[in-house]
Every structure is written in C-alpha cells, then in structure tokens.
Design an enzyme around this catalytic site. Structure first.
Site, mmCIF file in Angstrom:
data_model
loop_
_atom_site.group_PDB
_atom_site.id
_atom_site.type_symbol
_atom_site.label_atom_id
_atom_site.label_comp_id
_atom_site.label_asym_id
_atom_site.label_seq_id
_atom_site.Cartn_x
_atom_site.Cartn_y
_atom_site.Cartn_z
ATOM 1 N N TYR A 212 0.830 -1.210 0.000
ATOM 2 C CA TYR A 212 0.000 0.000 0.000
ATOM 3 C C TYR A 212 0.858 1.252 0.000
ATOM 4 C CZ TYR A 212 1.178 0.635 4.936
ATOM 5 O OH TYR A 212 1.860 0.831 6.113
ATOM 6 N N PHE A 222 2.175 9.549 3.791
ATOM 7 C CA PHE A 222 2.566 9.375 5.192
ATOM 8 C C PHE A 222 3.132 7.984 5.473
ATOM 9 C CE2 PHE A 222 -2.040 8.370 5.118
ATOM 10 C CZ PHE A 222 -2.029 7.083 5.665
ATOM 11 N N ASP A 223 2.910 7.033 4.570
ATOM 12 C CA ASP A 223 3.454 5.697 4.808
ATOM 13 C C ASP A 223 3.380 4.889 3.518
ATOM 14 O OD1 ASP A 223 4.585 3.577 6.145
ATOM 15 O OD2 ASP A 223 2.724 2.896 7.077
ATOM 16 N N ILE A 242 -7.190 -0.593 11.485
ATOM 17 C CA ILE A 242 -8.227 0.409 11.738
ATOM 18 C C ILE A 242 -9.532 -0.036 11.085
ATOM 19 C CG2 ILE A 242 -6.652 2.363 12.035
ATOM 20 C CD1 ILE A 242 -7.118 3.093 9.119
ATOM 21 N N TYR A 268 -7.821 7.226 12.318
ATOM 22 C CA TYR A 268 -7.104 7.519 13.562
ATOM 23 C C TYR A 268 -7.723 8.666 14.347
ATOM 24 C CZ TYR A 268 -3.620 4.270 11.892
ATOM 25 O OH TYR A 268 -2.981 3.127 11.462
ATOM 26 N N PHE A 284 -5.756 5.020 0.937
ATOM 27 C CA PHE A 284 -4.847 3.895 0.772
ATOM 28 C C PHE A 284 -5.014 3.313 -0.627
ATOM 29 C CE2 PHE A 284 -5.290 4.057 5.374
ATOM 30 C CZ PHE A 284 -3.993 3.834 5.806
#
Length: 499
Positions: A212, A222-223, A242, A268, A284
C-alpha cells in the site's frame, strides 16, 4: 489618529464628517494616501473648535485609507487554483481542515495557520466560524485555493476580537483546503484494477498480504509498504487494523488494486498518529499480493493425467519430479528446470514442507498438477530469508517423472523372498559369535545387489545400515550376538522403536 493608536472609522457622505472631508474621501482606494486641504467654510467655519481649531482655520489632513466596506457588501470569493478533479465540495455540516493566511485590506498579516504549522480544523456552516468564513468555505474542493474577503459585519464587527483584529475591520483569508469529510461518511472504495479471473474474494477471518501507499487527501504521503520492501500482513475483519481498512479489505481478489478512502472516525480519529494529523481522511492505494484462511488445506488441480495411471504415489515412495515454484501473484521463486535436475524425495519423510508431502500423494508418473500450499503448511510466518516471504501462499507446478515404490511403513529393509533360518550365521562370516558393523554392512549390500533384499529407496545406504545395526546392538557395545539378534516380526512392538 496615530497618537491614539486607532484608526478613525466612519461612514462617508452621511454627515458624520465635516463637508470637506466627506468630499475628499470619495474615490479613494485602500492604501491610497492623500493630502487634503479644506477651507474654513467646508470645515469648522468662523467658530472653529474651542481649544483645538481656531476660527476661520484652513485644515490640512494627511490621510491613509486602511479599510473600506459598505453595509450592502457580501462575502467575496476569488478562486485562483482549482484541481481538475473535484469529486466533492464542502457542504453545510462537513468537517474541514485548511491552512490560511489572514490579512487586513491593507495587507497587514494578523494570523496564519502556516506559522503555527498546523491546520485549522472545524465544522462548516453550523456557527463554529465567523459567518463570512462559514459562507466562504462552501463549495470548495480539496486542493482548491481561494481568497475570501469578509466585511466586518460578517466577521468581528464593531468590537473586533479583542486581540489582533480591531473593530470594523474587513478581513481577507487566503485559504487552501486540505481535507474534507462528513461525520456520516462511510469508507469509499474505488476499484482501479480487478483481475479477470477471481475465483475467491476475502472474507472475515482471512489472512491477507498486501502492499500500500498511504496518503492524505491532499496527496501527502505518510506511509508506504513499498519503501520498506515488504508487504503488510494481517487478518481481515478481526480488529487487527483500523476499522475502515478492516472493512475496505473485504471482498478483494488476489492481484486486485483498489483505492480505499477512510474518514477519520474510521481511521485515527481526532488525535491522529505519527505523521497522520488529527481528523485526517486517509487514502490507501492497495495491491493484494495473496490471502488465505487458517482453515485452508492444500489445493490440488490436475492439469494432465496419463491414460495408464494405476500406480499412485504413497508414503515411503521415492519420487523424482520437476517443479516451478511461485507466489500467488506469479512471482517465480524457484525452478528445477533452471537447475537442469529433478528434485528427489522420499514421500512423507519430512524432506519437504508438509503441504508438498500432501500435494504429491496419489500421483502417477507423467502426471502434471498445480499444488497451492497455504503458509501454515508451507514456510509459515517466517518464510525463508531472501527466498520465500513470511506468510506466503505458494504455488507449485509439478510433473512427476519417476516413482520407486517404498517399503511398508516402519521398515527400512525387507526380504524379497524367504528369510534364511540361519540368518545370523550367514552374517557372522568369521563364525566368532559376534557381528560387527562392517560384517553387517557387507551382508546387507550383498542381499541388495543380488535382489534378495530391498532397502528403503531415497535414503543414504550407510545411514540405514548403521540404524539397523544399532537397533540390533542392544547393549551398545558395537557388536551383535545371536542372543541380541531378532527379526522385526519377532520384536515386541511396545519395546521396539520403529524406524
């Protein structure tokens, strides 16, 4: 006015000023500076102002216009950048995150979210903002940039905010919208690429491996699992991820690519996490590498079976076969064809992973089959470093080339004919009443060479013979006597450790 530290605020042309000033201010722009000379008849005349302005005084004013508005003004919106794609715009009761610079009409900066290095987060249209901003944010897209000009009666009015903003100040906000959602939102799924063949889709309880990229709505990364060069592995629908991802990963195929957009209450939340700010919508882009269920067994698909298929492989048989090993996404792991030699095993002896032992059962020479092995019957959570990823489903395309029938379970050597009644004497070549390992080994080799006996195929001759000898050498002194020597059918099963 400079001495007093405050501007002079007044309506023009309504008799609130001396006649000369009423005339002089007409037509001025904000930030324009004028030198105004007013004769007595348009100022305070022959009377003047006691103690301040003498009678018949000509007045000189150095005027700088700071602000300008009309009671009929409305909020002005000027968009200077708008993304090509705008799937959604701000509506009443939406929650937004935006950056802004706040200035007065003369350009003086009074506030900036950029300076604080955090967005302004709020609901729109429900009174959490000044009325002008509530109006000015409506209809914006994520990524849009606009100038919102707000007259004071839709901002902080006559009193100001008591801090930076004086009374009767028009406000200009330079706004960029970063995020947008509604508390009633669920996740949004955009199918970007779905394989034509999709025999199975993920369900609650499946274990999934996927790559992802995680971004915010404005595109900020962010990731990424790609940057770590390993997949993210998790159970689906069981709370390991999540809530929005748990839902978004259901119903996917192996090889599928999809975009999952998750509102903050399913991500989050207000607090955020790490690089993820509070109240952030998450995007995502996922690529499903493989999935399985812990209850899965080996899957066997026969691709070709010879017409003469009577001898089937069983535990203990010695097999020679070719294979191509790959992951579910088609990534090739290994191939005997590239090595130019077969893979040889004794079936059921633990020489291969349990799933392969199962997948090679009941196969005839010449048969070709595809065997899919879930990780708990393959290389498990750890995999093989540098070769097989952890928790990977394996696909083997197999062709069986040769089969040598094995011995009955528990036997390492069998006689093809009748056993000599004087077996110990035959083995004891020097007739000293003791058999050494060398004598024992020579005798077994002779029986195999002559066809009178058969060793379990696929094992090292010396190891088998040494095992057989050690089993007979009951006192462990390196010699076997006639009293120690017994055939297998003479052994008490409860005392004998079958090899």
């Amino acid at each position: 006015s400079y001495d007093r530290g405050s501007t002079f605020n007044v309506f023009v042309g309504k008799g609130q000023l001396i006649a000369g000033m009423d005339q002089a201010l007409v037509g001025m722009c904000v930030n324009e500076r004028r030198f105004v000379k007013i004769p007595p008849k348009l100022a305070y005349g022959s009377e003047g102002v006691s103690g301040v302005i003498p009678p018949n005084a000509v007045l000189h004013f150095d005027v700088l216009l700071i602000d300008l508005w009309n009671s009929e003004d409305e909020v002005q919106v000027q968009t200077y950048f708008k993304p090509e794609k705008c799937p959604r715009t701000v509506q009443v009761s939406d929650f937004v995150r935006y950056h802004y610079n706040g200035t007065f009409l003369d350009g003086t900066l009074f506030d900036s979210s950029h300076n604080r290095m955090r967005t302004y987060d709020t609901y729109v249209g429900i009174g959490w903002l000044i009325p002008g901003m509530d109006q000015g944010l409506l209809g914006m897209c994520v990524g849009e940039k606009r100038i919102i000009t707000i007259p004071p009666f839709l901002a902080y009015g006559e009193e100001g905010d008591g801090k930076e903003i004086p009374g009767q100040a028009s406000l200009i906000f330079d706004v960029v919208l970063l995020d947008l959602h509604n508390p009633k939102d669920g996740i949004t799924i955009e199918n970007q690429q779905v394989p034509e063949s999709c025999e199975r889709r993920t369900q609650t309880g499946d274990f999934l491996r996927y790559h992802y990229n995680g971004t915010l709505l404005d595109g900020t990364l962010f990731d990424s699992s790609y940057s770590r060069n390993r997949t993210y592995n998790t159970y689906v629908g069981k709370g390991y991820v999540i809530a929005g991802m748990d839902e978004g990963l259901l119903g996917v195929c192996t090889g599928e690519k999809r975009r999952i957009i998750i509102p903050p209450h399913l991500g989050y939340g207000e607090e955020g996490r790490g690089k993820i700010p509070g109240s952030a919508v998450l995007v995502f882009d996922i690529h499903v590498v493989d999935f399985h269920n812990p209850s899965d067994s080996v899957s066997i698909t026969v691709n070709y079976k010879p017409s003469n298929c009577t001898v089937l492989s069983k535990k203990g048989d010695y097999l020679k076969y070719h294979y191509n090993a790959s992951l579910l996404d088609g990534t090739l792991l290994d191939s005997t064809h590239s090595l130019g030699k077969t893979y040889n095993i004794v079936l059921g002896s633990g020489q291969v992973v349990l799933g392969m032992d199962m997948g090679l059962q009941d196969m005839c020479v010449g048969e070709r089959r595809t065997v899919v092995i879930p990780p708990h019957l393959g290389y498990g959570e750890d995999g093989v470093e540098g070769e097989v990823p952890g928790s990977a489903v394996l696909v083997f395309d197999i062709e069986l080339l040769e089969l040598v029938s094995g011995l009955p379970e528990g036997y390492m050597f069998v006689w093809n004919g009748e056993v000599s009644p004087n077996l110990f004497e035959e083995i004891d070549q020097n007739h000293d009443g003791e058999v050494l390992l060398e004598e024992f080994s020579e005798y077994i080799q002779a029986q195999v060479d002559s066809g009178k006996g058969k060793l379990a195929p696929g094992f090292d001759f010396e190891k088998i013979v040494k095992n057989m000898f050690t089993n007979q050498d009951r006192d462990g002194n390196g010699k076997v006597t006639a009293e120690e020597f017994k055939l297998k059918d003479q052994e008490a099963k409860e005392e004998h450790d079958e090899l």
